[in-house]
Design an enzyme around this catalytic site. Structure first.
Site, mmCIF file in Angstrom:
data_model
loop_
_atom_site.group_PDB
_atom_site.id
_atom_site.type_symbol
_atom_site.label_atom_id
_atom_site.label_comp_id
_atom_site.label_asym_id
_atom_site.label_seq_id
_atom_site.Cartn_x
_atom_site.Cartn_y
_atom_site.Cartn_z
ATOM 1 N N HIS A 1 -7.052 -5.951 -0.169
ATOM 2 C CA HIS A 1 -5.948 -4.996 -0.200
ATOM 3 C C HIS A 1 -4.712 -5.652 0.389
ATOM 4 C CE1 HIS A 1 -3.949 -1.210 -0.368
ATOM 5 N NE2 HIS A 1 -3.885 -1.054 0.939
ATOM 6 N N ASP B 1 -9.381 -3.736 -5.657
ATOM 7 C CA ASP B 1 -8.816 -3.168 -4.423
ATOM 8 C C ASP B 1 -9.518 -1.842 -4.104
ATOM 9 O OD1 ASP B 1 -7.157 -1.831 -2.516
ATOM 10 O OD2 ASP B 1 -5.461 -3.042 -3.155
ATOM 11 N N SER C 1 0.825 -1.208 0.000
ATOM 12 C CA SER C 1 0.000 0.000 0.000
ATOM 13 C C SER C 1 0.861 1.261 0.000
ATOM 14 C CB SER C 1 -0.960 -0.040 1.189
ATOM 15 O OG SER C 1 -1.964 0.927 1.055
#
Length: 487
Positions: free
Chosen positions: A449, A421, A207
């Site tokens: 995610h 996502d 991320s």
């Protein structure tokens, strides 16, 4: 990654209660290379089998002989391993103390012996000089007012809360805030690489960690080794813009959740179609806005739980069951669910990185207009996301400006992404691939995610493990099927 929450991968960044460490008083000139691993301090709550170390780095890289900040590092695996894989679990603002053990334990056997896995609390986080915003709980009413303001008075009440949070962070953290940036964190990464005695950095970033890794590769292309960016941040938009990009992705993921619940109506009784479940959900939001469950969970808290559950479908049964029990007359079920699905509404470290990395609109009318536009597409998340980031409109430290990712001769990397996502929409992965020519994309058909090691997708794990083992990128992008939904 951006506005909704600081935790990116609950399965990776799960360590709480990390003690804060202040700014070191020693000058940066006294910094010496090398990492002295030892037992982790008890207050770090590190998993068994984790070693810890500390490393001093300049607080201000423009003044390298000035004050320093001490980073806390953690490692798992064998110190005799030939290579080191440095991992960032995301955020920004997530602790890395628990990350090495989880990553190393989950690795396929063919690479487990190859790597010592290392992570760290980035500057401003946890045990690396945590950003201090004081007692922010006293600034937040409980339950919070509804996220979508019914009138100007409600909106002003929420902007006042955001302003007070920004003022509290400035009061307690002072001039440190201007040094909590992704560029500085990337320079810290290079100090870690050098201290570990490696010519190149092998790196796995989830991320926000993808933004940190891409920033590192841009600043230090010759020192960039095998780099995996999972759940990819869009390098072409600001953090402010990415929040609105995220809203639509969250809304689409919520529609998938509603369809999932409808397929299980015999258990949850929320509706037999996705639209039916969506209607039930709106009814519950209205009821909670008028009468919060046990005086604690209002519509804002329900919105937060929904956003949290969208990051991984493993959370879907927990949320659906809590809502079903609430409809059956058990309001305590929602209160109990918040213990699993809610997050701290004020993450000082995440705000520090986001607010200083990019420019933010100073005129609240811009925020209002953009959020109202976004709410037409994403009514469940637009205002929630805006309130999470709103302190950036009043932040006490001037933005420093982000590194122009991809500027120069940046080496290609391996990108990993889920098609649906909700936190880092798939468009960002395609743009990162275009920004870093020669990079390859491993795309899962799912929506969770964070893919590698933590979504049970053998296709993804095999492709990434092969790259980490050999250093050879796939000849072409790889499409992987989605794993089955949770039961």
């Amino acid at each position: 990654m951006t506005a909704v929450r600081g935790a990116v991968l609950a399965c990776v960044a799960c360590v709480a209660g990390v003690a804060a460490a202040g700014i070191a008083a020693v000058p940066a000139a006294a910094i010496t290379p090398g990492v002295d691993w030892g037992e982790c301090a008890p207050e770090l709550n590190a998993p068994r089998g984790t070693g810890c170390a500390r490393l001093a780095v300049p607080l201000d890289y423009a003044d390298p002989s000035g004050r320093s900040i001490t980073l806390t590092l953690a490692a798992a695996g064998s110190l005799d391993a030939p290579d080191v894989l440095v991992v960032n679990p995301g955020g920004p603002g997530e602790s890395g103390i628990g990350t090495p053990k989880q990553v190393w334990s989950s690795m396929p056997e063919e690479i487990k012996d190859k790597y010592l896995v290392v992570s760290f609390d980035p500057r401003g986080v946890g045990a690396s000089g945590a950003v201090d915003c004081g007692d922010t709980a006293s600034l937040l009413p409980s339950p919070l007012p509804p996220n979508t303001p019914a009138d100007e008075e409600q909106e002003t009440r929420r902007t006042d809360i955001a302003r007070n949070i920004a003022d509290a962070c400035a009061e307690h953290s002072g001039d440190r805030l201007r040094h909590i940036t992704t560029e500085n964190a990337a320079r810290d990464l290079d100090r870690i690489r050098a201290a570990l005695g490696k010519e190149k950095l092998d790196y796995l970033g989830y991320s926000y960690g993808s933004k940190l890794g891409a920033t590192y590769a841009t600043l230090f292309p010759d020192a960039t080794g095998r780099m995996v960016l999972d759940g990819v941040v869009d390098p072409t938009v600001s953090t402010y813009e990415s929040g609105f990009q995220q809203n639509g992705a969250l809304q689409r993921r919520a529609e998938q959740f509603f369809d999932w619940a409808a397929d299980r109506d015999e258990r949850y009784h929320l509706g037999t179609t996705g639209e039916g479940v969506s209607g039930t959900w709106e009814d519950i939001r209205g009821k909670l806005a008028a009468e919060p469950a046990e005086g604690k969970v209002g519509s804002a808290e329900l919105d937060e739980m929904l956003a949290s559950a969208m990051y991984t479908d493993v959370s879907w049964p927990t949320l659906a069951d809590a809502v079903a029990r609430y409809l059956e007359g058990d309001p305590g079920a929602l209160v109990r669910a918040t213990e699993q699905l809610s997050i701290d509404p004020v993450n000082g470290a995440q705000l520090a990185y986001n607010c200083v990395d990019d420019e933010w609109p100073a005129d609240w009318r811009t925020w209002h207009e953009d959020t109202a536009d976004s709410a037409r597409e994403a009514p469940l998340f637009a205002w929630l996301n805006t309130w999470y980031s709103a302190p950036c409109a009043f932040w006490g430290a001037e933005p420093g400006g982000p590194v122009d990712i991809g500027d120069g001769d940046v080496p290609p990397v391996l990108l990993v992404q889920a098609q649906h996502d909700p936190a880092t929409p798939v468009e960002g992965a395609h743009r990162m691939r275009d920004t870093l020519p020669g990079s390859r994309l491993v795309l899962s058909g799912g929506g969770n995610h964070g893919q590698f090691l933590f979504d049970g997708n053998g296709c993804v794990d095999t492709a990434v493990a092969a790259y980490l083992r050999t250093g050879d990128l796939p000849e072409a992008d790889i499409d992987c099927p989605a794993p089955p939904p949770p039961e």
